[in-house]
Motif scaffolding. Sequence first.
Motif, PDB file in Angstrom:
ATOM      1  N   ASN A   1       0.873  -1.176   0.000  1.00  7.11           N
ATOM      2  CA  ASN A   1       0.000   0.000   0.000  1.00  7.11           C
ATOM      3  C   ASN A   1       0.913   1.229   0.000  1.00  7.11           C
ATOM      4  OD1 ASN A   1      -1.364   2.311   1.149  1.00  7.11           O
ATOM      5  ND2 ASN A   1      -3.073   0.944   1.634  1.00  7.11           N
TER       6      ASN A   1
ATOM      7  N   THR B   1       0.402   4.296   0.477  1.00  6.97           N
ATOM      8  CA  THR B   1       0.206   5.294   1.542  1.00  6.97           C
ATOM      9  C   THR B   1       0.870   4.824   2.827  1.00  6.97           C
ATOM     10  OG1 THR B   1      -1.997   5.556   0.593  1.00  6.97           O
ATOM     11  CG2 THR B   1      -1.569   6.701   2.665  1.00  6.97           C
ATOM     12  N   LEU B   2       0.738   3.524   3.115  1.00  7.29           N
ATOM     13  CA  LEU B   2       1.191   3.002   4.409  1.00  7.29           C
ATOM     14  C   LEU B   2       2.679   2.673   4.424  1.00  7.29           C
ATOM     15  CD1 LEU B   2      -1.818   0.653   5.207  1.00  7.29           C
ATOM     16  CD2 LEU B   2      -1.232   2.788   6.376  1.00  7.29           C
TER      17      LEU B   2
ATOM     18  N   GLN C   1      -2.301  -0.109  11.804  1.00  7.19           N
ATOM     19  CA  GLN C   1      -2.169  -0.580  10.428  1.00  7.19           C
ATOM     20  C   GLN C   1      -0.720  -0.568   9.927  1.00  7.19           C
ATOM     21  OE1 GLN C   1      -4.737   1.686   7.930  1.00  7.19           O
ATOM     22  NE2 GLN C   1      -5.538  -0.151   6.944  1.00  7.19           N
TER      23      GLN C   1
HETATM   24  C1  LIG Z   1      -3.953   2.109   1.698  1.00  5.31           C
HETATM   25  O1  LIG Z   1      -4.175   2.358   3.066  1.00  5.31           O
HETATM   26  C2  LIG Z   1      -4.975   3.511   3.292  1.00  5.31           C
HETATM   27  C3  LIG Z   1      -4.980   3.770   4.785  1.00  5.31           C
HETATM   28  O2  LIG Z   1      -5.534   2.689   5.481  1.00  5.31           O
HETATM   29  C4  LIG Z   1      -6.355   3.269   2.732  1.00  5.31           C
HETATM   30  O3  LIG Z   1      -7.153   4.408   2.940  1.00  5.31           O
HETATM   31  C5  LIG Z   1      -6.233   2.971   1.246  1.00  5.31           C
HETATM   32  O4  LIG Z   1      -7.498   2.596   0.719  1.00  5.31           O
HETATM   33  C6  LIG Z   1      -5.261   1.841   0.980  1.00  5.31           C
HETATM   34  N1  LIG Z   1      -5.005   1.744  -0.433  1.00  5.31           N
HETATM   35  C7  LIG Z   1      -5.235   0.644  -1.114  1.00  5.31           C
HETATM   36  C8  LIG Z   1      -4.917   0.673  -2.566  1.00  5.31           C
HETATM   37  O5  LIG Z   1      -5.681  -0.368  -0.575  1.00  5.31           O
END
Ligand SMILES: *[C@@H]1O[C@H](CO)[C@@H](O)[C@H](O)[C@H]1NC(C)=O
Length: 427
Positions: free
Chosen positions: A198, A200-201, A296
């Motif tokens: 992910n 973002t994470l 998370q």
């Molecule tokens: C990645 O993690 C963020 C935070 O939890 C979430 O909002 C987002 O949907 C995730 N992205 C994917 C592609 O799963």
Amino acid sequence: MALLRLIYFSVLFGLCFAADPFANFDLELSYITVSPLGVPQQVIAVNGKFPGPTLNVTTNYNVVVNVKNKLDENLLITWSGVQMRRVSWQDGVLGTNCPIPPKWNWTYQFQVKDQIGSFFYFPSLNFQRAAGGFGPFIITNRNIIPLPFNTPDGDIVIMIGDWYTQNHTALRTALDNGKDLGMPDGVLINGKGPYRYNTTLVPDGIDYETINVEPGKTYRIRVHNVGVSTCLNFRIQSHNLLLAETEGHYTMQQNYTSLDIYVGQSYSFLVTMDQNASSDYYMVASPRFVNQSLWQRVTGVGILHYSNSKGKASGPLPDPPNDAYDTSYAINQAMSIRQNGSASGARPNPQGSFHYGSINVTDTFVLRSMPPVVIDGKLRATFNGISFVNPDTPIRLADKFNVKGAYKLDFPSRPLTGPPPNGQISH
Ligand SMILES: *[C@@H]1O[C@H](CO)[C@@H](O)[C@H](O)[C@H]1NC(C)=O
Ligand SMILES: *[C@@H]1O[C@H](CO)[C@@H](O)[C@H](O)[C@H]1NC(C)=O
Ligand SMILES: *[C@@H]1O[C@H](CO)[C@@H](O)[C@H](O)[C@H]1NC(C)=O
Ligand SMILES: *[C@@H]1O[C@H](CO)[C@@H](O)[C@H](O)[C@H]1NC(C)=O
Ligand SMILES: *[C@@H]1O[C@H](CO)[C@@H](O)[C@H](O)[C@H]1NC(C)=O
Ligand SMILES: *[C@@H]1O[C@H](CO)[C@@H](O)[C@H](O)[C@H]1NC(C)=O
Ligand SMILES: *[C@@H]1O[C@H](CO)[C@@H](O)[C@H](O)[C@H]1NC(C)=O
Ligand SMILES: *[C@@H]1O[C@H](CO)[C@@H](O)[C@H](O)[C@H]1NC(C)=O
Ligand SMILES: *[C@@H]1O[C@H](CO)[C@@H](O)[C@H](O)[C@H]1NC(C)=O
């Protein structure tokens, strides 16, 4: 018939009296700088590696490990779960051993008598384990003793654990000052950070663990939780984990889609590569009994890569058990793990069975633990209001060499009544 019996007996006696082989290892512990979570930090390497090398021996071997301390503080190495039969002073904890000072070395010697299984070694002092210094310790069956399953096509070790980007001296200072360690900064798999499942994470540029496998093969995967405080749920996307062994005992073989692995625990799973390799698969170690949405970021993610894989792993991670506020699932899972009493390997209780029922009770202690208290400016746990401090002469050595006054025998047999723990210290 007589001849056969003669051969049989000579084989038997030959085995009993042949000198058991020696396995020699040199372990040098030193600091290195690595960035498992993208932040450069000081970690403890063994022979320059983090995690340390695998010590792989066979039942009944005499194990000789020369440990060199290149750290700037005292060191002891302990062997979680490996039984130090008759040589408890090789155990590598302060109660039995004098610490190895910086720039010194010390040689452990013990026999892994009648033992099999998956274990790990780690430094037992000064919170050093939070910085590394650990590695796998495997005791394999002797050739003549069959495994209770087909010989696996490969042997894979996975060390999972919570991880902080602060170094162990900073963590230790925080604990001594009465602060909680707080949420870890991540979970490492074999010393590496998470795969970028992910964007973002997980930041870019983090090195992650990849396990390479062949389709159709079955591997023995040994998983150890080497962390300091976080129970982790371990799972491999789309694959069953057939539990086969834990810390010295073969188990009744059962499939799990995921297993909770508490700090310090070790498990062997037989995993068959029976999927179609349409992509790589996630290996996940995620914290248990916490608010998943807050934690998370604290998730270990590695990759299981088939040689015929058609692409990268993508999409969401396989789900953890959905029971954060109901512990009955976790308790039932723990209770489902049973020793396979008919499986060979090490013999149970080989030193002769003790008649526990006939041992006379001479003392009874009632122990009460209370919330930690500050003693000499440091936060300390207590039993019956008393906190333990290791004496200068390890208790085991004091007994062996008859050193008088090294420790006191005035521990209260009942919780002290009256005001809350007064922070006494006892040796
Ligand atoms: C990645 O993690 C963020 C935070 O939890 C979430 O909002 C987002 O949907 C995730 N992205 C994917 C592609 O799963
Ligand atoms: C340990 O050694 C045995 C043979 O003695 C070998 O079969 C096994 O694959 C080794 N395991 C590891 C993890 O090195
Ligand atoms: C220290 O290491 C050397 C070899 O490097 C060895 O000869 C010696 O026995 C070791 N000392 C102890 C106390 O283990
Ligand atoms: C227990 O061990 C025996 C002996 O090796 C083996 O045949 C059997 O399959 C094992 N049972 C289970 C449930 O794992
Ligand atoms: C350990 O962390 C402390 C606090 O952040 C810092 O002062 C110290 O320099 C660090 N030590 C090393 C060797 O990185
Ligand atoms: C475990 O699952 C595999 C499929 O992954 C299956 O072939 C095997 O029979 C199962 N074993 C047990 C003991 O349930
Ligand atoms: C491969 O297996 C997955 C399930 O694990 C399935 O969704 C997918 O359709 C399969 N792909 C092929 C090409 O068979
Ligand atoms: C978990 O954390 C989220 C985000 O802070 C919060 O909204 C939610 O209420 C928490 N859940 C529980 C059960 O505490
Ligand atoms: C326990 O006490 C009984 C009676 O005093 C004595 O006969 C017996 O030998 C004791 N057992 C052990 C194991 O010391």
